[in-house]
Design an enzyme around this catalytic site. Structure first.
Site, PDB file in Angstrom:
ATOM      1  N   THR A 194      16.033  13.591   4.925  1.00  0.00           N
ATOM      2  CA  THR A 194      17.456  13.505   4.561  1.00  0.00           C
ATOM      3  C   THR A 194      18.301  14.460   5.391  1.00  0.00           C
ATOM      4  O   THR A 194      19.519  14.349   5.401  1.00  0.00           O
ATOM      5  CB  THR A 194      17.659  13.825   3.062  1.00  0.00           C
ATOM      6  OG1 THR A 194      17.063  15.100   2.788  1.00  0.00           O
ATOM      7  CG2 THR A 194      17.026  12.780   2.174  1.00  0.00           C
ATOM      8  N   ASP A 240       6.572  18.371   7.056  1.00  0.00           N
ATOM      9  CA  ASP A 240       6.734  18.245   5.610  1.00  0.00           C
ATOM     10  C   ASP A 240       6.073  19.431   4.922  1.00  0.00           C
ATOM     11  O   ASP A 240       4.940  19.797   5.270  1.00  0.00           O
ATOM     12  CB  ASP A 240       6.068  16.930   5.168  1.00  0.00           C
ATOM     13  CG  ASP A 240       6.527  16.509   3.798  1.00  0.00           C
ATOM     14  OD1 ASP A 240       6.255  17.241   2.827  1.00  0.00           O
ATOM     15  OD2 ASP A 240       7.162  15.448   3.695  1.00  0.00           O
ATOM     16  N   TYR A 272      14.683  15.423 -12.201  1.00  0.00           N
ATOM     17  CA  TYR A 272      15.119  16.386 -11.187  1.00  0.00           C
ATOM     18  C   TYR A 272      15.165  17.806 -11.790  1.00  0.00           C
ATOM     19  O   TYR A 272      14.550  18.735 -11.273  1.00  0.00           O
ATOM     20  CB  TYR A 272      16.497  15.979 -10.639  1.00  0.00           C
ATOM     21  CG  TYR A 272      17.171  17.069  -9.854  1.00  0.00           C
ATOM     22  CD1 TYR A 272      16.575  17.586  -8.707  1.00  0.00           C
ATOM     23  CD2 TYR A 272      18.392  17.607 -10.270  1.00  0.00           C
ATOM     24  CE1 TYR A 272      17.187  18.604  -7.989  1.00  0.00           C
ATOM     25  CE2 TYR A 272      19.002  18.623  -9.561  1.00  0.00           C
ATOM     26  CZ  TYR A 272      18.396  19.125  -8.418  1.00  0.00           C
ATOM     27  OH  TYR A 272      19.005  20.137  -7.739  1.00  0.00           O
ATOM     28  N   LYS A 324      12.657  21.182 -11.111  1.00  0.00           N
ATOM     29  CA  LYS A 324      13.139  22.509 -10.712  1.00  0.00           C
ATOM     30  C   LYS A 324      12.703  23.580 -11.716  1.00  0.00           C
ATOM     31  O   LYS A 324      12.375  24.702 -11.341  1.00  0.00           O
ATOM     32  CB  LYS A 324      14.665  22.488 -10.584  1.00  0.00           C
ATOM     33  CG  LYS A 324      15.158  21.672  -9.398  1.00  0.00           C
ATOM     34  CD  LYS A 324      15.058  22.477  -8.112  1.00  0.00           C
ATOM     35  CE  LYS A 324      15.435  21.664  -6.895  1.00  0.00           C
ATOM     36  NZ  LYS A 324      15.685  22.477  -5.703  1.00  0.00           N
ATOM     37  N   ARG A 329      26.295   6.889 -15.739  1.00  0.00           N
ATOM     38  CA  ARG A 329      25.118   6.982 -14.876  1.00  0.00           C
ATOM     39  C   ARG A 329      23.989   7.640 -15.662  1.00  0.00           C
ATOM     40  O   ARG A 329      24.230   8.613 -16.392  1.00  0.00           O
ATOM     41  CB  ARG A 329      25.478   7.814 -13.642  1.00  0.00           C
ATOM     42  CG  ARG A 329      24.398   7.900 -12.613  1.00  0.00           C
ATOM     43  CD  ARG A 329      24.875   8.592 -11.350  1.00  0.00           C
ATOM     44  NE  ARG A 329      25.136  10.013 -11.549  1.00  0.00           N
ATOM     45  CZ  ARG A 329      25.496  10.837 -10.568  1.00  0.00           C
ATOM     46  NH1 ARG A 329      25.671  10.384  -9.352  1.00  0.00           N
ATOM     47  NH2 ARG A 329      25.707  12.115 -10.814  1.00  0.00           N
ATOM     48  N   GLY A 372      21.190   9.936 -17.018  1.00  0.00           N
ATOM     49  CA  GLY A 372      20.814  11.352 -16.860  1.00  0.00           C
ATOM     50  C   GLY A 372      21.971  12.328 -16.722  1.00  0.00           C
ATOM     51  O   GLY A 372      21.747  13.524 -16.543  1.00  0.00           O
TER      52      GLY A 372
HETATM   53  N1  UDP Z   1      30.446  10.723 -10.255  1.00  0.00           N
HETATM   54  C1  UDP Z   1      31.243   9.609 -10.410  1.00  0.00           C
HETATM   55  N2  UDP Z   1      31.257   8.679  -9.413  1.00  0.00           N
HETATM   56  C2  UDP Z   1      30.527   8.815  -8.265  1.00  0.00           C
HETATM   57  C3  UDP Z   1      29.732   9.964  -8.116  1.00  0.00           C
HETATM   58  C4  UDP Z   1      29.689  10.901  -9.139  1.00  0.00           C
HETATM   59  O1  UDP Z   1      31.920   9.435 -11.421  1.00  0.00           O
HETATM   60  O2  UDP Z   1      30.574   7.925  -7.408  1.00  0.00           O
HETATM   61  C5  UDP Z   1      30.412  11.745 -11.332  1.00  0.00           C
HETATM   62  C6  UDP Z   1      29.035  11.971 -11.918  1.00  0.00           C
HETATM   63  O3  UDP Z   1      28.806  11.102 -12.998  1.00  0.00           O
HETATM   64  C7  UDP Z   1      29.101  13.441 -12.337  1.00  0.00           C
HETATM   65  C8  UDP Z   1      30.078  14.068 -11.343  1.00  0.00           C
HETATM   66  O4  UDP Z   1      30.797  12.967 -10.754  1.00  0.00           O
HETATM   67  O5  UDP Z   1      29.675  13.543 -13.615  1.00  0.00           O
HETATM   68  C9  UDP Z   1      29.381  14.841 -10.260  1.00  0.00           C
HETATM   69  O6  UDP Z   1      28.352  14.034  -9.739  1.00  0.00           O
HETATM   70  P1  UDP Z   1      27.543  14.412  -8.444  1.00  0.00           P
HETATM   71  O7  UDP Z   1      26.606  13.273  -8.159  1.00  0.00           O
HETATM   72  O8  UDP Z   1      28.487  14.798  -7.358  1.00  0.00           O
HETATM   73  O9  UDP Z   1      26.740  15.738  -8.831  1.00  0.00           O
HETATM   74  P2  UDP Z   1      25.709  16.034 -10.057  1.00  0.00           P
HETATM   75  O10 UDP Z   1      26.565  16.584 -11.169  1.00  0.00           O
HETATM   76  O11 UDP Z   1      25.006  14.773 -10.400  1.00  0.00           O
HETATM   77  O12 UDP Z   1      24.797  17.058  -9.493  1.00  0.00           O
END
Ligand code: UDP
Length: 328
Positions: free
Chosen positions: A35, A51, A141, A145, A282, A284
């Site tokens: 990545t 790796d 995830y 950690k 989303r 989790g």
């Molecule tokens: N989020 C969103 N739309 C997107 C990407 C993220 O609404 O296209 C929301 C996501 O549900 C979370 C926040 O933005 O509440 C931050 O998400 P991100 O993936 O940036 O970081 P995470 O909190 O998952 O580490």
């Protein structure tokens, strides 16, 4: 002083390598480039592509180089993906860390600073989150950690290997000269997605749920500026170098912004309309994560310098405008 940076070609790792070199450290980078981006690695770093789960490869690096300390960023880090592919996360993050710890033990390297996450807490009942609150990850995830933290605790106990686990909240922004920044494929993070929409590369921002128990119904996160976050890693290295005990610190800004507030701030910074549409939640995602970073302040003498969310978004915007296709 010579530091091995695992995952030094990633978004956070590349900023760390850059800051370490600018502060006079010698830096060795290990990255599998799965990545990460080769172009993001500082030209004065020594780079090994491979790796961390490949023990012979890692041993070879430790044999060739003098290593005084390790900063470990090499991990899979997407909440949603981890729910769908937990075994990928345990393999890359937990097994990878085990190999690193084995080789550190073999070569007598004692200090490690590593990226942990607010996702180790799950959804705490009180905000802001302090390090003494219970850990109860809600996704693989965060679980991976937390397992990494625990492995280090027992390695400290058995081998005197000392660690600082830095529990990141949401890392954001780019180096102020826009030379390095965030480039994931596919992109899943909020700020880059908002800014790609501002650039017309996406039709709209999908807001993942507006029925959370928050004032505007969208998730609240605590955004910390990348360069400030890296400064905490260097403070943590110093802390370990001085012989202090293993420790865990939150790194955040003590302030929460909802997805809708972030969108509004980005509209102001970019001057673009940025269409958005509400989508289902989303998997989790906790509703609210806001850090108390008081412990990092009192013990590491660290606090974020850039706290204005528009200023943080502006650094990311400059990066995106200058690199509309990322590192390509
Ligand atoms: N989020 C969103 N739309 C997107 C990407 C993220 O609404 O296209 C929301 C996501 O549900 C979370 C926040 O933005 O509440 C931050 O998400 P991100 O993936 O940036 O970081 P995470 O909190 O998952 O580490």
């Amino acid at each position: 002083m010579s530091i091995l940076v695992l995952g030094g070609a990633g978004y956070i790792g590349s900023h760390a390598v850059d800051q370490l070199i600018n502060k006079g450290y010698e830096v060795i980078v290990v990255d599998n480039l799965q990545t990460g981006h080769k172009q993001s690695i500082h030209e004065n770093a020594t780079f090994y592509q491979g790796d961390i789960r490949d023990k012979e490869f890692v041993q070879e690096v430790f044999k060739k180089e003098t290593i005084n300390g390790v900063i470990h960023f090499a991990a899979s880090s997407l909440v949603g993906e981890s729910v769908e592919k937990p075994l990928v996360y345990f393999n890359n993050n937990v097994h990878g860390t085990q190999i690193i710890l084995e080789v550190m033990e073999e070569f007598g390297v004692k200090n490690i600073v590593f990226s942990s996450t607010a996702a180790t807490y799950g959804e705490p009942k009180e905000m802001p989150i302090v390090e003494t609150m219970p850990t109860n990850p809600e996704n693989p995830y965060g679980e991976s950690k937390l397992m990494m933290e625990k492995m280090m605790k027992w390695c400290d106990n058995a081998y005197g290997m000392r660690y600082v686990a830095l529990r990141y909240f949401n890392v954001a922004g780019a180096k102020s000269d826009a030379s390095i920044g965030e480039d994931h494929d596919p992109e899943t993070h909020l700020i880059p997605i908002i800014l790609q929409t501002a650039l017309g590369q996406r039709e709209y921002l999908g807001i993942y749920g507006d029925d959370y128990d928050t004032p505007d119904g969208t998730c609240i996160r605590d955004y910390v500026y990348i360069e400030d976050l890296i400064a905490a890693h260097i403070a943590a290295l110093d802390y370990l170098e001085k012989g202090n005990e293993s420790n865990i610190f939150n790194l955040g800004s003590n302030t929460g912004y909802s997805v809708k507030e972030m969108l509004e701030a980005a509209r102001e910074v970019t001057g673009k309309e940025i269409p958005a549409k509400v989508l289902p939640r989303r998997l989790g995602d906790p509703s609210k994560l806001v850090a108390s970073s008081d412990k990092a302040k009192s013990i590491l003498d660290w606090q974020p310098q850039v706290t204005d969310i528009k200023q943080i978004i502006k650094t990311a915007w400059d990066w995106h405008v200058n690199h509309p296709k990322g590192y390509e």
